[in-house]
Motif scaffolding. Structure first.
Motif, PDB file in Angstrom:
ATOM      1  N   CYS A 127      -5.251   4.674  -1.283  1.00  0.00           N
ATOM      2  CA  CYS A 127      -5.335   3.401  -0.557  1.00  0.00           C
ATOM      3  C   CYS A 127      -5.809   3.595   0.875  1.00  0.00           C
ATOM      4  O   CYS A 127      -5.581   4.639   1.497  1.00  0.00           O
ATOM      5  CB  CYS A 127      -3.968   2.717  -0.509  1.00  0.00           C
ATOM      6  SG  CYS A 127      -3.276   2.309  -2.101  1.00  0.00           S
ATOM      7  N   VAL A 136      -8.324  -0.118  -2.525  1.00  0.00           N
ATOM      8  CA  VAL A 136      -7.777   0.831  -3.494  1.00  0.00           C
ATOM      9  C   VAL A 136      -8.943   1.465  -4.250  1.00  0.00           C
ATOM     10  O   VAL A 136      -9.795   0.753  -4.805  1.00  0.00           O
ATOM     11  CB  VAL A 136      -6.821   0.138  -4.489  1.00  0.00           C
ATOM     12  CG1 VAL A 136      -6.258   1.158  -5.474  1.00  0.00           C
ATOM     13  CG2 VAL A 136      -5.689  -0.559  -3.749  1.00  0.00           C
ATOM     14  N   ALA A 153       0.830  -1.205   0.000  1.00  0.00           N
ATOM     15  CA  ALA A 153       0.000   0.000   0.000  1.00  0.00           C
ATOM     16  C   ALA A 153       0.871   1.265   0.000  1.00  0.00           C
ATOM     17  O   ALA A 153       0.545   2.253  -0.665  1.00  0.00           O
ATOM     18  CB  ALA A 153      -0.929  -0.001   1.209  1.00  0.00           C
TER      19      ALA A 153
END
Length: 266
Positions: free
Chosen positions: A89, A103, A79
């Motif tokens: 994210c 996401v 991430a």
């Protein structure tokens, strides 16, 4: 080379503008080139750390030792990479004991998970329909909507469910999952992750699955299980399958021996 370039170099993929297609390719490369493994977890604990490695250290160990990590290390650092590439994210709890990534791309939210040691090879738009089914390496991965912001995650093989988890589809910041990540390093018998060697990697048509002294090689045709009695033969096979360094394997064996778990006769 900067850290992001180092990560992408390990993934053997170039930098591009954020898109759904690029995200899917990043996931596929990640599962193929960066293993789920517990070698690094034992190492970090021995170094006095019970936290997910920071981005720089994580990438350094990708390059120097071939490591990835378990779910918190893998998904948190993936991430971090995605955000540096321009993606939006957040994290989501997957209970019990797991974390995944949410996401957002063009107002659609996708479930992403490179830290489960399973063939989740693409982003899943959970909210787009009631049920999603993925297939890979003799396994079904099923996502089912079970209520507001909740999804059931099931993994099945041969028609039998062998893992069930519940996804809480609520976006969280990294600081909101730090305590849970730290608890995954607890050095106690009830934390099975700290009492066995595990590694998973997907390479081409093969899935390599390591559990202690047994290495399974699974593909669409069959499953071959190799049970090792000699440490040297085991180490050679594990290095070849997961592209990790031997020192980490030695350290992992020693870590378990100190806790009364001996994989090989001396």
């Amino acid at each position: 080379m900067d850290v992001v370039s180092g990560y992408l170099n390990r993934l053997k993929i170039s930098r591009e503008k954020p898109s759904l297609n690029y995200l899917q390719r990043l996931i596929q490369h990640h599962l193929s080139l960066i293993p789920y493994e517990t070698f690094s977890k034992f190492y970090y604990y021995n170094q006095g750390s019970q936290h997910v490695p920071d981005f720089e250290l994580f990438v350094q160990h990708l390059e120097d030792r071939g490591w990835g990590g378990t779910c918190y290390s893998l998904n948190i650092n993936f991430a971090r990479l995605l955000e540096k590439l321009g993606y939006t994210c957040a994290f989501v709890r997957v209970l019990p004991g797991h974390v995944a990534i949410m996401v957002t791309i063009e107002n659609s939210r996708y479930y992403v998970d490179v830290g489960y040691g399973s063939p989740m090879t693409r982003p899943i738009e959970l909210e787009s329909r009631y049920r999603h089914v993925l297939h890979g390496f003799g396994e079904e991965i099923i996502f089912t909507n079970i209520g507001e912001n909740k999804f059931l995650l099931e993994r099945r093989a041969n028609g039998k469910t062998f893992v069930t988890k519940e996804i809480h589809w609520v976006p969280l910041k990294e600081e909101e999952i730090i305590e849970e990540a730290a608890s995954s390093f607890q050095d106690c018998d009830s934390n099975i992750t700290m009492r066995r060697i595990s590694a998973v990697r997907f390479q081409g048509n093969n899935c390599y699955f390591l559990r202690d002294e047994t290495l399974k090689v699974m593909n669409y045709r069959d499953i071959r299980a190799h049970h090792f009695k000699e440490k040297d033969m085991w180490m050679k096979a594990v290095v070849e399958a997961f592209q990790v360094d031997e020192q980490g394997l030695e350290e992992s064996i020693a870590f378990l021996e100190k806790r009364g778990i001996e994989l090989f006769e001396k």
